[in-house]
Design a protein around this motif. Structure first.
Motif, PDB file in Angstrom:
ATOM      1  N   ALA A  82       0.833  -1.206   0.000  1.00 52.25           N
ATOM      2  CA  ALA A  82       0.000   0.000   0.000  1.00 52.25           C
ATOM      3  C   ALA A  82       0.867   1.255   0.000  1.00 52.25           C
ATOM      4  O   ALA A  82       0.555   2.231  -0.700  1.00 52.25           O
ATOM      5  CB  ALA A  82      -0.930  -0.007   1.207  1.00 52.25           C
ATOM      6  N   LEU A  83       1.948   1.257   0.768  1.00 51.22           N
ATOM      7  CA  LEU A  83       2.858   2.407   0.774  1.00 51.22           C
ATOM      8  C   LEU A  83       3.509   2.599  -0.590  1.00 51.22           C
ATOM      9  O   LEU A  83       3.715   3.737  -1.027  1.00 51.22           O
ATOM     10  CB  LEU A  83       3.918   2.241   1.857  1.00 51.22           C
ATOM     11  CG  LEU A  83       3.454   2.489   3.280  1.00 51.22           C
ATOM     12  CD1 LEU A  83       4.560   2.164   4.272  1.00 51.22           C
ATOM     13  CD2 LEU A  83       2.983   3.921   3.458  1.00 51.22           C
ATOM     14  N   ASP A  84       3.834   1.508  -1.253  1.00 50.14           N
ATOM     15  CA  ASP A  84       4.378   1.612  -2.605  1.00 50.14           C
ATOM     16  C   ASP A  84       3.369   2.263  -3.551  1.00 50.14           C
ATOM     17  O   ASP A  84       3.734   3.110  -4.368  1.00 50.14           O
ATOM     18  CB  ASP A  84       4.765   0.233  -3.142  1.00 50.14           C
ATOM     19  CG  ASP A  84       6.036  -0.296  -2.511  1.00 50.14           C
ATOM     20  OD1 ASP A  84       6.757   0.489  -1.863  1.00 50.14           O
ATOM     21  OD2 ASP A  84       6.305  -1.505  -2.654  1.00 50.14           O
ATOM     22  N   LEU A  85       2.117   1.878  -3.415  1.00 48.63           N
ATOM     23  CA  LEU A  85       1.084   2.479  -4.268  1.00 48.63           C
ATOM     24  C   LEU A  85       0.887   3.957  -3.953  1.00 48.63           C
ATOM     25  O   LEU A  85       0.662   4.770  -4.855  1.00 48.63           O
ATOM     26  CB  LEU A  85      -0.231   1.717  -4.126  1.00 48.63           C
ATOM     27  CG  LEU A  85      -0.253   0.342  -4.790  1.00 48.63           C
ATOM     28  CD1 LEU A  85      -1.536  -0.392  -4.451  1.00 48.63           C
ATOM     29  CD2 LEU A  85      -0.097   0.464  -6.297  1.00 48.63           C
ATOM     30  N   VAL A  86       0.998   4.324  -2.680  1.00 46.60           N
ATOM     31  CA  VAL A  86       0.905   5.740  -2.304  1.00 46.60           C
ATOM     32  C   VAL A  86       2.077   6.513  -2.904  1.00 46.60           C
ATOM     33  O   VAL A  86       1.904   7.609  -3.439  1.00 46.60           O
ATOM     34  CB  VAL A  86       0.855   5.898  -0.768  1.00 46.60           C
ATOM     35  CG1 VAL A  86       1.064   7.343  -0.359  1.00 46.60           C
ATOM     36  CG2 VAL A  86      -0.465   5.369  -0.231  1.00 46.60           C
ATOM     37  N   ALA A  87       3.271   5.935  -2.848  1.00 45.09           N
ATOM     38  CA  ALA A  87       4.448   6.591  -3.419  1.00 45.09           C
ATOM     39  C   ALA A  87       4.305   6.742  -4.925  1.00 45.09           C
ATOM     40  O   ALA A  87       4.707   7.764  -5.500  1.00 45.09           O
ATOM     41  CB  ALA A  87       5.705   5.796  -3.083  1.00 45.09           C
ATOM     42  N   VAL A  88       3.718   5.750  -5.566  1.00 51.87           N
ATOM     43  CA  VAL A  88       3.520   5.808  -7.022  1.00 51.87           C
ATOM     44  C   VAL A  88       2.575   6.950  -7.379  1.00 51.87           C
ATOM     45  O   VAL A  88       2.780   7.658  -8.363  1.00 51.87           O
ATOM     46  CB  VAL A  88       2.979   4.444  -7.521  1.00 51.87           C
ATOM     47  CG1 VAL A  88       2.382   4.559  -8.901  1.00 51.87           C
ATOM     48  CG2 VAL A  88       4.086   3.420  -7.500  1.00 51.87           C
ATOM     49  N   ARG A  89       1.554   7.158  -6.561  1.00 45.14           N
ATOM     50  CA  ARG A  89       0.593   8.233  -6.844  1.00 45.14           C
ATOM     51  C   ARG A  89       1.216   9.611  -6.710  1.00 45.14           C
ATOM     52  O   ARG A  89       0.669  10.593  -7.204  1.00 45.14           O
ATOM     53  CB  ARG A  89      -0.598   8.119  -5.910  1.00 45.14           C
ATOM     54  CG  ARG A  89      -1.453   6.904  -6.232  1.00 45.14           C
ATOM     55  CD  ARG A  89      -2.706   6.937  -5.465  1.00 45.14           C
ATOM     56  NE  ARG A  89      -3.426   8.150  -5.803  1.00 45.14           N
ATOM     57  CZ  ARG A  89      -4.714   8.246  -5.923  1.00 45.14           C
ATOM     58  NH1 ARG A  89      -5.449   7.197  -5.722  1.00 45.14           N
ATOM     59  NH2 ARG A  89      -5.298   9.389  -6.215  1.00 45.14           N
ATOM     60  N   ARG A  90       2.352   9.693  -6.048  1.00 44.29           N
ATOM     61  CA  ARG A  90       3.047  10.977  -5.880  1.00 44.29           C
ATOM     62  C   ARG A  90       3.816  11.384  -7.126  1.00 44.29           C
ATOM     63  O   ARG A  90       4.419  12.443  -7.159  1.00 44.29           O
ATOM     64  CB  ARG A  90       4.002  10.909  -4.688  1.00 44.29           C
ATOM     65  CG  ARG A  90       3.347  10.522  -3.405  1.00 44.29           C
ATOM     66  CD  ARG A  90       3.025  11.708  -2.617  1.00 44.29           C
ATOM     67  NE  ARG A  90       2.351  11.271  -1.384  1.00 44.29           N
ATOM     68  CZ  ARG A  90       1.703  12.064  -0.622  1.00 44.29           C
ATOM     69  NH1 ARG A  90       1.626  13.331  -0.917  1.00 44.29           N
ATOM     70  NH2 ARG A  90       1.112  11.616   0.454  1.00 44.29           N
ATOM     71  N   GLY A  91       3.807  10.540  -8.140  1.00 43.19           N
ATOM     72  CA  GLY A  91       4.424  10.917  -9.412  1.00 43.19           C
ATOM     73  C   GLY A  91       5.866  10.489  -9.575  1.00 43.19           C
ATOM     74  O   GLY A  91       6.634  11.163 -10.241  1.00 43.19           O
ATOM     75  N   LEU A  92       6.239   9.372  -8.995  1.00 45.13           N
ATOM     76  CA  LEU A  92       7.603   8.878  -9.171  1.00 45.13           C
ATOM     77  C   LEU A  92       7.819   8.394 -10.607  1.00 45.13           C
ATOM     78  O   LEU A  92       6.873   7.942 -11.262  1.00 45.13           O
ATOM     79  CB  LEU A  92       7.863   7.720  -8.209  1.00 45.13           C
ATOM     80  CG  LEU A  92       7.853   8.056  -6.720  1.00 45.13           C
ATOM     81  CD1 LEU A  92       8.037   6.797  -5.907  1.00 45.13           C
ATOM     82  CD2 LEU A  92       8.953   9.050  -6.402  1.00 45.13           C
ATOM     83  N   PRO A  93       9.053   8.453 -11.084  1.00 44.41           N
ATOM     84  CA  PRO A  93       9.326   7.929 -12.431  1.00 44.41           C
ATOM     85  C   PRO A  93       9.045   6.428 -12.474  1.00 44.41           C
ATOM     86  O   PRO A  93       9.326   5.700 -11.527  1.00 44.41           O
ATOM     87  CB  PRO A  93      10.818   8.199 -12.633  1.00 44.41           C
ATOM     88  CG  PRO A  93      11.194   9.198 -11.597  1.00 44.41           C
ATOM     89  CD  PRO A  93      10.220   9.066 -10.475  1.00 44.41           C
ATOM     90  N   GLY A  94       8.477   5.968 -13.570  1.00 39.38           N
ATOM     91  CA  GLY A  94       8.143   4.555 -13.709  1.00 39.38           C
ATOM     92  C   GLY A  94       6.944   4.146 -12.877  1.00 39.38           C
ATOM     93  O   GLY A  94       6.838   3.004 -12.453  1.00 39.38           O
TER      94      GLY A  94
END
Length: 185
Positions: A82-94
């Motif tokens: 879930a934390l990975d998905l939250v980080a992804v929503r923040r606009g990380l590359p890839g």
């Protein structure tokens, strides 16, 4: 199956869903609660007692064999995803590939847990062995795994639409897990 038997099965699924939901509130008890819920539905299908007093006994027995420790690891793994998905929503590359991998890993983990819970029985094999065997069945029985993914999707959509429906939807998911495993035997 006559209408009365279908209604009785649905009632047991609702009862199992309610008991499982209440037992899983502390989160670390999710794995034992799922095991006890599936055992409750299986007991009804086998013609054994499904009195309300039997669920707490099944739940206590499901803590044995590493149920609580593995439940805590399950919650930790789901929290990391879930934390990975939250980080992804923040606009990380890839972000898109990472989101796909995280979603697939979450579904795979939940399918393995549901398959293990569906075959858990009081006095049976311990949780690590059940999870190991369930992972193998999840790989070799892809149609059954996809049925459980569909059940998880149904649970998510139903709960999203109307939160109180989580109780019967969870019970139906427990019944689905038992049915997927029983169709193999």
């Amino acid at each position: 199956m006559p209408g009365g038997e279908r209604l009785a099965l649905f009632a047991e699924c609702v009862l199992a869903g309610l008991c499982t939901l209440v037992a899983a509130v502390p989160l670390v008890t999710l794995l034992p609660a799922l095991g006890a819920g599936c055992a409750h539905v299986a007991a009804h299908l086998d013609g054994r007692s499904t009195a309300l007093s039997t669920y707490p006994r099944r739940l206590l027995m499901s803590f044995r064999g590493g149920g609580l420790a593995l439940g805590a690891l399950l919650v930790l793994a789901l929290a990391v995803l879930a934390l990975d998905l939250v980080a992804v929503r923040r606009g990380l590359p890839g972000a898109v590939p990472v989101a796909v991998v995280c979603a697939a890993a979450t579904l795979a983990l939940l399918v393995v847990v549901l398959r293990a819970a569906a075959v858990w029985r009081p006095g049976g094999p311990c949780w690590p062995a059940l999870l190991r065997d369930a992972a193998g069945r999840a790989r070799t029985d892809l149609p059954g795994s996809l049925l459980l993914v569909g059940g998880l999707g149904m649970l998510a959509v139903t709960t999203w639409q109307l939160a109180p429906l989580v109780i019967p939807a969870l019970g139906c998911l427990l019944m689905g897990g038992v049915a997927v495993e029983r169709r193999l035997s």
